[in-house]
Scaffold this motif. Structure first.
Motif, short mmCIF file in Angstrom:
data_model
loop_
_atom_site.label_atom_id
_atom_site.label_comp_id
_atom_site.label_asym_id
_atom_site.label_seq_id
_atom_site.Cartn_x
_atom_site.Cartn_y
_atom_site.Cartn_z
N ARG A 63 -89.73 12.23 -40.52
CA ARG A 63 -89.56 12.30 -41.98
C ARG A 63 -89.74 13.73 -42.48
O ARG A 63 -88.95 14.22 -43.30
CB ARG A 63 -90.58 11.38 -42.67
CG ARG A 63 -90.43 11.37 -44.18
CD ARG A 63 -91.54 10.61 -44.85
NE ARG A 63 -92.82 11.29 -44.71
CZ ARG A 63 -93.95 10.90 -45.31
NH1 ARG A 63 -93.93 9.82 -46.08
NH2 ARG A 63 -95.07 11.56 -45.12
N GLU B 117 -86.90 15.84 -44.40
CA GLU B 117 -87.15 16.43 -45.71
C GLU B 117 -86.82 17.93 -45.71
O GLU B 117 -86.19 18.44 -46.65
CB GLU B 117 -88.61 16.21 -46.11
CG GLU B 117 -88.93 14.79 -46.50
CD GLU B 117 -90.39 14.61 -46.84
OE1 GLU B 117 -90.74 13.58 -47.44
OE2 GLU B 117 -91.19 15.51 -46.51
N VAL C 253 -92.39 5.04 -46.01
CA VAL C 253 -92.10 6.42 -45.59
C VAL C 253 -91.22 7.09 -46.64
O VAL C 253 -90.10 7.50 -46.38
CB VAL C 253 -91.43 6.45 -44.20
CG1 VAL C 253 -92.40 6.05 -43.13
CG2 VAL C 253 -90.20 5.54 -44.18
N ILE D 298 -89.31 9.50 -48.87
CA ILE D 298 -88.83 10.87 -48.64
C ILE D 298 -88.75 11.59 -49.97
O ILE D 298 -88.07 11.14 -50.90
CB ILE D 298 -87.44 10.85 -47.95
CG1 ILE D 298 -87.55 10.22 -46.57
CG2 ILE D 298 -86.87 12.26 -47.85
CD1 ILE D 298 -86.22 10.11 -45.85
N TYR E 247 -83.07 7.65 -44.67
CA TYR E 247 -83.84 6.42 -44.48
C TYR E 247 -83.25 5.57 -43.35
O TYR E 247 -83.99 4.97 -42.55
CB TYR E 247 -83.87 5.62 -45.78
CG TYR E 247 -84.81 6.16 -46.81
CD1 TYR E 247 -86.19 6.23 -46.56
CD2 TYR E 247 -84.36 6.61 -48.04
CE1 TYR E 247 -87.07 6.71 -47.50
CE2 TYR E 247 -85.23 7.09 -49.00
CZ TYR E 247 -86.58 7.15 -48.73
OH TYR E 247 -87.45 7.64 -49.66
N LEU F 194 -84.27 7.08 -40.04
CA LEU F 194 -85.69 6.80 -39.77
C LEU F 194 -85.90 5.36 -39.33
O LEU F 194 -86.67 5.07 -38.42
CB LEU F 194 -86.52 7.10 -41.02
CG LEU F 194 -86.89 8.56 -41.28
CD1 LEU F 194 -87.65 8.67 -42.59
CD2 LEU F 194 -87.75 9.10 -40.15
#
Length: 400
Positions: free
Chosen positions: A7, A11, A85, A87, A116, A119
């Motif tokens: 993540r 980012e 999670v 972001i 997403y 991930l």
């Protein structure tokens, strides 16, 4: 941990993408006319070429000039995972210039739904691997036995390392029988290491005694001569310089001022000549005799300049030792050519040194490669010369 690390990476990449795309679009708009139609067309073209959630152009007063937005993209990622999670990506911003004035500000957001999705898929793969690992771990009874006898393998590796002069210490196992073997091998490794280190120190000390003058710490005569001969034998050697400086009357200096003062002079001379050679990686400094110091300067054909530098260092060292007027420090040198015989080079340098010694205190003499040196360099040539002189009555008594 893997998901959180991914993540953070996503980012960072999305933030870089936002900033780069905003800067690229701002640069493109800055170079064009700023009418509304051009702004709308260029922004739309850029918006359609990538996955963006929002592109907004605002003027310095905060009014929106162009705004394009995409609705949310449906993915198969559960909402609970998105909340878990989350972001958080910084938007990309850039300034559009109109000449020297600021025309507008670009704010750009990329879609994060694809991040997403990556991930989520990565987390699923990770879970699958963990489940597979758990199943495999249930069938590794044989591995347990292998772990018990692992110290034997480590002892073998340690013995091989000792043979390669690598001394490692392995951890003592819990098994009582193997623990005694490992402990004995660790002691053996430490003892062999200590023994070889002591031997290396002894050899290094002997090497320094054999190669370096114990008083001045410069190269000794034989090692210095070997360096010159090796240099002359090399085919790629170019012309170089050999300079010899002498502390004349060293015996008188010992008698009048004491051996300690004389040794101090020699030490200072050696130190100064080493400092002189430090700026030249290939220069070599040696002590040829009790009062003679030599500097070998490969690829240096300005022998006179080097000899003058050596003479300066000799007189500075003598001045630091407070010798007063009791100084006679002649310097002689010669230019040597590749392939020359070492005896001829040394003979020319000795001849130049003798001529400098006859002239007086600050004398510096240099012999060219074609100059005649002392002539005789071994017993046979001296015997031939003296026999010829005696037979022809060419012996003459002179006083110097």
């Amino acid at each position: 941990i893997s998901t959180l690390g991914a993540r953070a990476y996503l980012e960072e990449q999305l933030a870089l993408k936002n900033q780069d795309n905003a800067a690229s679009l701002a640069l493109a708009i800055s170079q064009l006319e700023k009418d509304p139609v051009t702004l709308e067309l260029l922004t739309s073209a850029h918006f359609d070429s990538g996955h963006y959630r929002l592109i907004r152009l605002t003027d310095p007063r905060g009014e929106v000039l162009v705004e394009l937005a995409n609705p949310a993209i449906d993915t198969d990622v559960p909402e609970w995972f998105i909340k878990l999670v989350s972001i958080d990506v910084e938007p990309g911003t850039a300034q559009i210039q109109d000449g020297w004035k600021q025309f507008a500000t670009i704010t750009l957001y990329s879609h994060d739904r694809f991040a997403y999705r990556d991930l989520w898929q990565g987390s699923l793969r990770l879970v699958a691997w963990f489940v597979t690992g758990l199943l495999v771990c249930g069938m590794v009874g044989s591995v347990f036995i292998r772990l018990i006898i692992r110290p034997v393998t480590e002892v073998v590796a340690q013995a091989e390392a000792i043979g390669e002069r690598r001394f490692v210490t392995i951890r003592e196992p819990l098994t009582r029988e193997f623990r005694r073997i490992v402990r004995a091998m660790n002691r053996l490794s430490e003892r062999v290491k200590l023994m070889l280190e002591e031997e290396s120190e002894r050899l290094e000390k002997l090497r320094r005694i054999a190669h370096f003058d114990p008083l001045t710490k410069v190269l000794g005569r034989q090692y210095f001569i070997d360096s010159i001969e090796s240099l002359l034998e090399q085919e790629e050697t170019r012309a170089g310089s050999l300079v010899i400086g002498r502390v004349s009357g060293l015996d008188d200096l010992n008698r009048h001022l004491g051996r300690q003062v004389a040794d101090q002079v020699l030490v200072r001379i050696g130190s100064r000549l080493k400092d002189l050679a430090e700026g030249h990686t290939d220069w070599v400094v040696g002590r040829l005799a009790g009062a003679d110091f030599a500097v070998l300067a490969p690829d240096e054909n300005n022998t006179l300049q080097i000899a003058q530098k050596v003479a300066t260092e000799l007189h500075l060292a003598a001045g630091e030792a407070n010798l007063g007027e009791e100084r006679l420090l002649p310097v002689g040198g010669t230019l040597f050519m590749p392939g020359e015989d070492f005896s001829a080079v040394l003979s020319r340098a000795d001849g130049a040194l003798i001529m400098a010694e006859r002239e007086g205190d600050m004398a510096v003499q240099v012999s060219a490669p074609n100059a005649r040196g002392l002539g005789q360099t071994d017993l046979k040539s001296w015997r031939t010369t003296l026999s010829s002189a005696l037979d022809n009555n060419e012996i003459e008594l002179a006083e110097y």
